[in-house]
Design a protein around this motif. Structure first.
Motif, PDB file in Angstrom:
ATOM      1  N   GLY A 184       0.804  -1.228   0.000  1.00 57.76           N
ATOM      2  CA  GLY A 184       0.000   0.000   0.000  1.00 57.76           C
ATOM      3  C   GLY A 184       0.829   1.267   0.000  1.00 57.76           C
ATOM      4  O   GLY A 184       0.301   2.371  -0.067  1.00 57.76           O
ATOM      5  N   GLY A 185       2.149   1.117   0.116  1.00 58.14           N
ATOM      6  CA  GLY A 185       3.029   2.276   0.107  1.00 58.14           C
ATOM      7  C   GLY A 185       3.142   2.924   1.479  1.00 58.14           C
ATOM      8  O   GLY A 185       2.469   2.519   2.434  1.00 58.14           O
ATOM      9  N   PHE A 186       4.021   3.923   1.587  1.00 57.00           N
ATOM     10  CA  PHE A 186       4.164   4.673   2.829  1.00 57.00           C
ATOM     11  C   PHE A 186       3.107   5.767   2.865  1.00 57.00           C
ATOM     12  O   PHE A 186       2.623   6.221   1.822  1.00 57.00           O
ATOM     13  CB  PHE A 186       5.533   5.340   2.899  1.00 57.00           C
ATOM     14  N   SER A 187       2.781   6.216   4.066  1.00 55.93           N
ATOM     15  CA  SER A 187       1.921   7.395   4.171  1.00 55.93           C
ATOM     16  C   SER A 187       2.821   8.621   3.994  1.00 55.93           C
ATOM     17  O   SER A 187       4.022   8.548   4.271  1.00 55.93           O
ATOM     18  CB  SER A 187       1.272   7.436   5.558  1.00 55.93           C
ATOM     19  N   PRO A 188       2.258   9.737   3.519  1.00 56.36           N
ATOM     20  CA  PRO A 188       3.063  10.969   3.385  1.00 56.36           C
ATOM     21  C   PRO A 188       3.758  11.322   4.690  1.00 56.36           C
ATOM     22  O   PRO A 188       4.924  11.737   4.690  1.00 56.36           O
ATOM     23  CB  PRO A 188       2.027  12.020   2.990  1.00 56.36           C
ATOM     24  N   ASP A 189       3.091  11.107   5.827  1.00 59.74           N
ATOM     25  CA  ASP A 189       3.714  11.384   7.127  1.00 59.74           C
ATOM     26  C   ASP A 189       4.977  10.556   7.316  1.00 59.74           C
ATOM     27  O   ASP A 189       5.999  11.054   7.778  1.00 59.74           O
ATOM     28  CB  ASP A 189       2.762  11.025   8.282  1.00 59.74           C
ATOM     29  N   GLU A 190       4.869   9.290   6.963  1.00 67.51           N
ATOM     30  CA  GLU A 190       6.026   8.404   7.157  1.00 67.51           C
ATOM     31  C   GLU A 190       7.193   8.863   6.299  1.00 67.51           C
ATOM     32  O   GLU A 190       8.336   8.912   6.741  1.00 67.51           O
ATOM     33  CB  GLU A 190       5.633   6.956   6.843  1.00 67.51           C
ATOM     34  N   ILE A 191       6.891   9.224   5.048  1.00 62.58           N
ATOM     35  CA  ILE A 191       7.954   9.683   4.151  1.00 62.58           C
ATOM     36  C   ILE A 191       8.586  10.959   4.705  1.00 62.58           C
ATOM     37  O   ILE A 191       9.810  11.073   4.765  1.00 62.58           O
ATOM     38  CB  ILE A 191       7.404   9.943   2.730  1.00 62.58           C
ATOM     39  N   SER A 192       7.766  11.888   5.181  1.00 61.80           N
ATOM     40  CA  SER A 192       8.391  13.134   5.666  1.00 61.80           C
ATOM     41  C   SER A 192       9.162  12.874   6.955  1.00 61.80           C
ATOM     42  O   SER A 192      10.213  13.462   7.172  1.00 61.80           O
ATOM     43  CB  SER A 192       7.360  14.257   5.825  1.00 61.80           C
ATOM     44  N   GLU A 193       8.671  11.946   7.797  1.00 61.22           N
ATOM     45  CA  GLU A 193       9.445  11.613   9.003  1.00 61.22           C
ATOM     46  C   GLU A 193      10.825  11.077   8.597  1.00 61.22           C
ATOM     47  O   GLU A 193      11.853  11.489   9.143  1.00 61.22           O
ATOM     48  CB  GLU A 193       8.716  10.569   9.855  1.00 61.22           C
ATOM     49  N   LEU A 194      10.850  10.211   7.592  1.00 63.35           N
ATOM     50  CA  LEU A 194      12.131   9.632   7.158  1.00 63.35           C
ATOM     51  C   LEU A 194      13.030  10.702   6.537  1.00 63.35           C
ATOM     52  O   LEU A 194      14.212  10.807   6.876  1.00 63.35           O
ATOM     53  CB  LEU A 194      11.892   8.494   6.163  1.00 63.35           C
ATOM     54  N   THR A 195      12.463  11.516   5.655  1.00 67.05           N
ATOM     55  CA  THR A 195      13.310  12.515   4.985  1.00 67.05           C
ATOM     56  C   THR A 195      13.814  13.555   5.998  1.00 67.05           C
ATOM     57  O   THR A 195      14.939  14.033   5.885  1.00 67.05           O
ATOM     58  CB  THR A 195      12.544  13.212   3.836  1.00 67.05           C
ATOM     59  N   GLN A 196      12.994  13.835   7.012  1.00 64.81           N
ATOM     60  CA  GLN A 196      13.477  14.760   8.058  1.00 64.81           C
ATOM     61  C   GLN A 196      14.583  14.129   8.893  1.00 64.81           C
ATOM     62  O   GLN A 196      15.293  14.807   9.611  1.00 64.81           O
ATOM     63  CB  GLN A 196      12.322  15.173   8.979  1.00 64.81           C
ATOM     64  N   ASN A 197      14.741  12.820   8.779  1.00 63.31           N
ATOM     65  CA  ASN A 197      15.775  12.138   9.559  1.00 63.31           C
ATOM     66  C   ASN A 197      16.898  11.601   8.680  1.00 63.31           C
ATOM     67  O   ASN A 197      17.482  10.558   8.968  1.00 63.31           O
ATOM     68  CB  ASN A 197      15.147  11.026  10.395  1.00 63.31           C
ATOM     69  N   GLY A 198      17.154  12.306   7.577  1.00 58.97           N
ATOM     70  CA  GLY A 198      18.346  11.998   6.786  1.00 58.97           C
ATOM     71  C   GLY A 198      18.149  11.007   5.653  1.00 58.97           C
ATOM     72  O   GLY A 198      19.120  10.624   4.992  1.00 58.97           O
TER      73      GLY A 198
END
Lengths: 250, 250
Positions: B201-215
């Motif tokens: 189902g893919g990542f949620s936008p929140d999950e992606i931004s959490e990851l990108t905010q963490n490098g």
């Protein structure tokens, strides 16, 4: 959004989906409603955005518009040729090779194959694999369904009309061969490529020399011993990386 | 030739294989005879050529000699982190990621995972996957068995101590992103790499931004939609090509 291959050419802004199976799946099972949008690929491999306009008994009328999405097809035609193996492995290879962009998927008999197909089952086996390829092509949003074929004679591999002929050979990897694949791909602009892969038991020396005498280069795929079904995925992934992804030149 | 991981350090030219399971497999099942040679990897990840010298009740005494074969390990440490999925897919990812050289294999919970593991089954599930990783490591002739872990909290992905953090994001591919992976690999000499992969189902936008905010950098893996279990194989194949195979400079 789902995508389906329809077996007609779409040449107006309206399309009547009357294929029983597809109608059942899209309208009865997935319960799409008026206004819903899906993608359709026609017999010319063109992609259309299709909006459900009306449903008249067993016909679903879509308003269609040619899509301007970038192509999902590899810029080079890649054929994956694998020695016959167990049913689940062959089906798996067909699904994954389709996802990863193969243009043609071939299975063949070789000396150390653990099995062969009797003449009377070949078409039945191929039909099943073609169904798997079609579903994988729809799921991965391909514009073509890879052709799936069977070569009864190993020597038919020599007759493939392809620019770059590669054979994955375990011995190459074992002897630390690390440049043949990179060289072959770097020297190829957009010529077609075939990758030939042996059975778990590997190719016989005779088979390898027959192939190399017929224009095949033997390549290593890194130092680890890859299973018969893993090696073709490695090659397709590398080809996608090489031809579809590039460094930002800035 | 088969290879086995033994759970002792080999520090003399003789090794007594007394592990019940391995003795049974090598001597009773495979019926190896005096003079037969196999490979053993000890607890220091050193590879030894072992020749069967004698069999005394449940002990197989091997004459061992350190092997000078080139390493089969990737020059960079790669962690593959995948969202939980069906049992067969997880087992398949574990086997293939091991064959393709992963150093660590992590499964984690994410918003759109179709399933989770209850606390009381985690160790049992991991034991099964570790067995699969061990067998795949032996079959592919690895020198290490990848570590298999489970992260209960998505946020634990932020704490991974790795140099290059990549997350495969379908949207990147859809929007024709084609340079992030090539750039990331080209800018990395021998730093460790982690690739994070979402559920079907893919990542949620929140999950992606959490990851990108963490490098984490979000990367595309080509224009086709890859299944959750195919994407990690693509990344590992490309990393092997990039770090283990190179063009012949001549």
């Amino acid at each position: 959004m789902e995508q389906y291959f329809v077996n007609k050419k779409i040449d107006s802004n309206e399309f009547n989906l009357d294929d029983k199976e597809q109608f059942k799946h899209i309208i009865t099972v997935l319960r799409h409603k008026i206004g819903d949008t899906i993608f359709l690929v026609d017999t010319e491999n063109d992609l259309f955005k299709a909006t459900l306009e009306s449903i008249e008994d067993k016909n679903a009328i879509f308003n269609v518009e040619k899509s301007n999405l970038p192509t999902t097809e590899l810029p080079v035609e890649v054929t994956i040729a694998c020695s016959l193996s167990k049913k689940d492995k062959i089906e798996w290879i067909t699904q994954k090779a389709t996802e990863l962009g193969a243009n043609k998927i071939i299975f063949f008999n070789s000396r150390y194959s653990i099995m062969t197909w009797k003449d009377n089952v070949v078409e039945k086996k191929l039909d099943r694999l073609r169904e798997i390829a079609k579903n994988a092509a729809q799921q991965s949003k391909r514009l073509i369904i890879p052709e799936v074929k069977f070569l009864k004679k190993f020597s038919q591999l020599n007759d493939l009309n392809v620019n770059v002929k590669l054979v994955a050979y375990e011995e190459s990897a074992k002897h630390g061969e690390t440049s043949a694949l990179a060289n072959a791909l770097s020297n190829n602009q957009n010529g077609s490529i075939v990758g030939v892969f042996g059975p778990e038991g590997g190719f016989s020396p005779d088979e390898i020399s027959e192939l190399t005498q017929n224009g095949y280069q033997s390549i290593g795929l890194g130092p680890r011993i890859l299973r018969a079904e893993t090696a073709p995925m490695y090659l397709l992934s590398v080809i996608s990386y090489k031809y579809e992804l590039r460094m930002n030149e800035e």
